[in-house]
Design a protein around this motif. Structure first.
Motif, mmCIF file in Angstrom:
data_model
loop_
_atom_site.group_PDB
_atom_site.id
_atom_site.type_symbol
_atom_site.label_atom_id
_atom_site.label_comp_id
_atom_site.label_asym_id
_atom_site.label_seq_id
_atom_site.Cartn_x
_atom_site.Cartn_y
_atom_site.Cartn_z
ATOM 1 N N TRP A 82 25.716 85.940 19.388
ATOM 2 C CA TRP A 82 25.789 84.938 20.640
ATOM 3 C C TRP A 82 25.044 83.733 20.561
ATOM 4 C CZ3 TRP A 82 24.720 86.959 26.354
ATOM 5 C CH2 TRP A 82 24.732 85.887 27.260
ATOM 6 N N THR A 83 23.696 83.880 20.064
ATOM 7 C CA THR A 83 22.617 82.881 19.962
ATOM 8 C C THR A 83 23.204 81.914 18.898
ATOM 9 O OG1 THR A 83 21.011 84.412 20.743
ATOM 10 C CG2 THR A 83 20.310 82.202 19.491
ATOM 11 N N LEU A 84 23.578 82.542 17.661
ATOM 12 C CA LEU A 84 23.861 81.745 16.595
ATOM 13 C C LEU A 84 25.090 80.936 16.803
ATOM 14 C CD1 LEU A 84 23.282 84.077 13.639
ATOM 15 C CD2 LEU A 84 21.997 82.242 14.098
ATOM 16 N N ALA A 85 26.053 81.483 17.395
ATOM 17 C CA ALA A 85 27.292 80.919 17.920
ATOM 18 C C ALA A 85 26.918 79.537 18.718
ATOM 19 C CB ALA A 85 28.507 81.478 18.633
ATOM 20 N N SER A 86 25.971 79.867 19.920
ATOM 21 C CA SER A 86 25.599 78.911 20.724
ATOM 22 C C SER A 86 24.920 77.895 20.194
ATOM 23 C CB SER A 86 24.728 79.634 21.880
ATOM 24 O OG SER A 86 25.514 80.561 22.494
ATOM 25 N N VAL A 87 24.078 78.048 19.432
ATOM 26 C CA VAL A 87 23.325 77.275 18.456
ATOM 27 C C VAL A 87 24.182 76.111 17.580
ATOM 28 C CG1 VAL A 87 21.648 76.514 16.869
ATOM 29 C CG2 VAL A 87 21.163 78.244 18.501
ATOM 30 N N ALA A 88 25.232 76.771 17.310
ATOM 31 C CA ALA A 88 26.159 75.878 16.437
ATOM 32 C C ALA A 88 27.035 75.010 17.377
ATOM 33 C CB ALA A 88 27.176 76.842 15.640
ATOM 34 N N ALA A 89 27.575 75.498 18.545
ATOM 35 C CA ALA A 89 28.055 74.875 19.344
ATOM 36 C C ALA A 89 27.074 73.571 20.182
ATOM 37 C CB ALA A 89 28.636 75.582 20.254
ATOM 38 N N PHE A 90 25.852 73.765 20.373
ATOM 39 C CA PHE A 90 25.167 72.885 20.812
ATOM 40 C C PHE A 90 24.979 71.546 19.917
ATOM 41 C CE2 PHE A 90 20.533 71.344 21.613
ATOM 42 C CZ PHE A 90 20.894 70.499 22.709
ATOM 43 N N GLN A 91 24.672 72.151 18.468
ATOM 44 C CA GLN A 91 24.394 70.984 17.480
ATOM 45 C C GLN A 91 25.592 70.329 17.087
ATOM 46 O OE1 GLN A 91 22.854 73.486 14.254
ATOM 47 N NE2 GLN A 91 20.962 73.364 15.093
ATOM 48 N N ALA A 92 26.774 70.852 17.474
ATOM 49 C CA ALA A 92 28.045 70.144 17.234
ATOM 50 C C ALA A 92 28.626 69.286 18.304
ATOM 51 C CB ALA A 92 29.329 71.075 16.944
ATOM 52 N N GLY A 93 27.619 69.291 19.326
ATOM 53 C CA GLY A 93 27.876 68.685 20.646
ATOM 54 C C GLY A 93 29.078 69.204 21.663
ATOM 55 N N ARG A 94 29.238 70.444 21.696
ATOM 56 C CA ARG A 94 30.255 71.189 22.193
ATOM 57 C C ARG A 94 29.423 72.141 23.586
ATOM 58 N NH1 ARG A 94 33.692 73.668 17.120
ATOM 59 N NH2 ARG A 94 34.263 71.432 16.385
ATOM 60 N N GLY A 95 28.463 71.696 23.932
ATOM 61 C CA GLY A 95 27.795 72.492 25.059
ATOM 62 C C GLY A 95 26.713 73.529 24.586
ATOM 63 N N THR A 96 26.249 74.014 25.401
ATOM 64 C CA THR A 96 25.177 75.181 24.906
ATOM 65 C C THR A 96 25.793 76.588 24.932
ATOM 66 O OG1 THR A 96 24.625 75.674 27.265
ATOM 67 C CG2 THR A 96 23.388 73.860 25.948
ATOM 68 N N TRP A 97 26.951 76.850 25.429
ATOM 69 C CA TRP A 97 27.639 78.294 25.471
ATOM 70 C C TRP A 97 26.696 79.425 25.945
ATOM 71 C CZ3 TRP A 97 30.941 79.353 20.668
ATOM 72 C CH2 TRP A 97 31.979 78.178 20.403
ATOM 73 N N ALA A 98 25.840 79.166 27.044
ATOM 74 C CA ALA A 98 24.812 79.896 27.674
ATOM 75 C C ALA A 98 23.807 80.332 26.455
ATOM 76 C CB ALA A 98 25.309 81.154 28.262
ATOM 77 N N LEU A 99 23.311 79.333 25.722
ATOM 78 C CA LEU A 99 22.432 79.416 24.622
ATOM 79 C C LEU A 99 21.197 80.299 25.249
ATOM 80 C CD1 LEU A 99 21.041 79.031 21.863
ATOM 81 C CD2 LEU A 99 20.614 76.669 22.628
ATOM 82 N N GLY A 100 20.550 79.914 26.299
ATOM 83 C CA GLY A 100 19.393 80.384 26.884
ATOM 84 C C GLY A 100 19.427 81.896 26.892
ATOM 85 N N ALA A 101 20.485 82.204 27.754
ATOM 86 C CA ALA A 101 20.969 83.537 28.171
ATOM 87 C C ALA A 101 21.022 84.532 26.899
ATOM 88 C CB ALA A 101 21.998 83.753 29.040
ATOM 89 N N GLY A 102 21.524 83.914 25.782
ATOM 90 C CA GLY A 102 21.948 84.899 24.625
ATOM 91 C C GLY A 102 20.616 84.838 23.882
ATOM 92 N N GLN A 103 19.731 83.780 23.792
ATOM 93 C CA GLN A 103 18.633 84.260 22.954
ATOM 94 C C GLN A 103 17.486 84.903 23.856
ATOM 95 O OE1 GLN A 103 15.940 80.554 22.454
ATOM 96 N NE2 GLN A 103 16.042 81.008 20.268
ATOM 97 N N ARG A 104 17.673 84.733 25.238
ATOM 98 C CA ARG A 104 16.681 85.799 26.049
ATOM 99 C C ARG A 104 16.981 87.037 26.026
ATOM 100 N NH1 ARG A 104 16.174 80.509 27.560
ATOM 101 N NH2 ARG A 104 14.467 79.879 28.791
ATOM 102 N N LEU A 105 18.552 87.315 25.746
ATOM 103 C CA LEU A 105 18.657 88.746 25.580
ATOM 104 C C LEU A 105 18.176 89.290 24.097
ATOM 105 C CD1 LEU A 105 20.224 91.251 26.430
ATOM 106 C CD2 LEU A 105 22.266 90.228 25.381
ATOM 107 N N GLN A 106 18.331 88.250 23.170
ATOM 108 C CA GLN A 106 18.066 88.768 21.917
ATOM 109 C C GLN A 106 16.282 89.101 21.848
ATOM 110 O OE1 GLN A 106 18.026 85.282 19.254
ATOM 111 N NE2 GLN A 106 18.730 86.428 17.676
#
Length: 229
Positions: free
Chosen positions: A181-205
C-alpha cells in the motif's frame, strides 16, 4: 541457555523500549502538528520546518539505537542458524538506518506544502531529501527482513510459539500488505496522482513493525531456546 532469562533480559528490555519509541508518532493525536495523518508521510512530522520536528527526530534516533543495540546483543548470543542470523541482521540494519534517518530530516513537508512538493519535483530541495529516501528505504528493508526471517525461524526451529503459530504469520501478512500500500501510494504521489492515503498506509506499516517488536520482546523474555548455552 538456562530458562532464567538472565542473559536475554538486555535484549528484551532494548526491544520493548525500541518498540515504544518507534510509536512516538501517535503523539500527533495529542498535539497539533498541522499535518494530515491520512495523507502525510510519517517522516514529515520530523521535517526541519515542523514545530515538533526536534521531538520526533529524537524519538526516531532513540528507537533506532535501541533496536540496533538489541540486535547486536542478540547476534552475539543467538543460535547461529541461517534464519536466525538473517532476522537479527535485518533488525540491526533497521535500527542503524532508522538512527541515520533521524539525522537526515526533510527540509519541508511535501504532502502538506505545494511549494515544497514543487521544489522537490524540480530537484531544488537539499540533498538530505534524497539521502532520507535512501535511509528510509533501508530501514524498511531491514524491518521486513527481520520480521519475516525471525518469524520463519520461530516456525522452523520450534521457537517462540506466539510468534510461530499465532501472531507472527498474521503480522507478517499485514506488514507485507501495508508495505505494498505504501509503495503504491508513494509512486502515485510522485507521479502527481494524489496520495492514495499514503499517511494511513505508512502509519499502518510502522505500527505493525512496532507491535511485532513488542511481541518478539515478550517471546524472548519467555523462551530461551533461540539462544546458545
Amino acid at each position: 541457555m538456562s530458562r532464567s532469562g538472565v542473559r536475554t533480559r538486555p535484549v528484551t528490555v532494548l526491544l520493548a523500549l525500541g518498540a515504544l519509541a518507534y510509536t512516538a508518532w501517535v503523539l500527533e493525536l495529542v498535539f497539533q502538528t498541522g499535518l494530515d495523518p491520512i495523507q502525510a508521510y510519517v517522516s514529515e512530522l520530523a521535517a526541519a520546518d515542523q514545530p515538533l520536528g526536534g521531538l520526533f527526530r529524537a524519538t526516531d534516533l532513540t528507537a533506532g539505537l535501541l533496536v540496533l543495540a538489541a540486535a547486536v546483543c542478540a547476534l552475539s548470543r543467538c543460535d547461529r542458524r541461517r534464519w536466525s542470523l538473517a532476522g537479527w541482521s535485518g533488525l540491526a540494519l533497521f535500527g542503524a538506518a532508522t538512527a541515520v534517518d533521524s539525522r537526515l530530516p526533510l527540509s519541508c513537508a511535501p504532502t502538506a506544502d505545494p511549494v515544497c512538493a514543487a521544489r522537490e519535483t524540480a530537484g531544488l530541495v537539499p540533498a538530505t531529501h534524497t539521502a532520507h529516501a535512501v535511509s528510509s528505504s533501508l530501514a524498511m528493508l531491514g524491518a521486513l527482513a527481520g520480521v519475516v526471517a525471525l518469524t520463519v525461524a520461530a516456525r522452523r526451529y520450534g521457537w517462540w510459539p506466539s510468534l510461530a503459530e499465532r501472531l507472527g504469520p498474521a503480522l507478517v501478512a499485514l506488514e507485507l500488505a501495508a508495505t505494498a500500500w505504501t509503495l503504491a501510494s508513494v509512486a502515485a504521489f510522485q507521479a502527481g496522482r494524489g496520495t492514495w492515503a499514503l499517511g494511513a498506509g505508512q502509519r499502518l506499516q510502522v505500527l505493525v513493525v512496532a507491535v511485532w517488536l513488542g511481541v518478539l520482546a515478550v517471546c524472548v523474555a519467555r523462551e530461551g531456546r533461540a539462544w546458545r548455552s
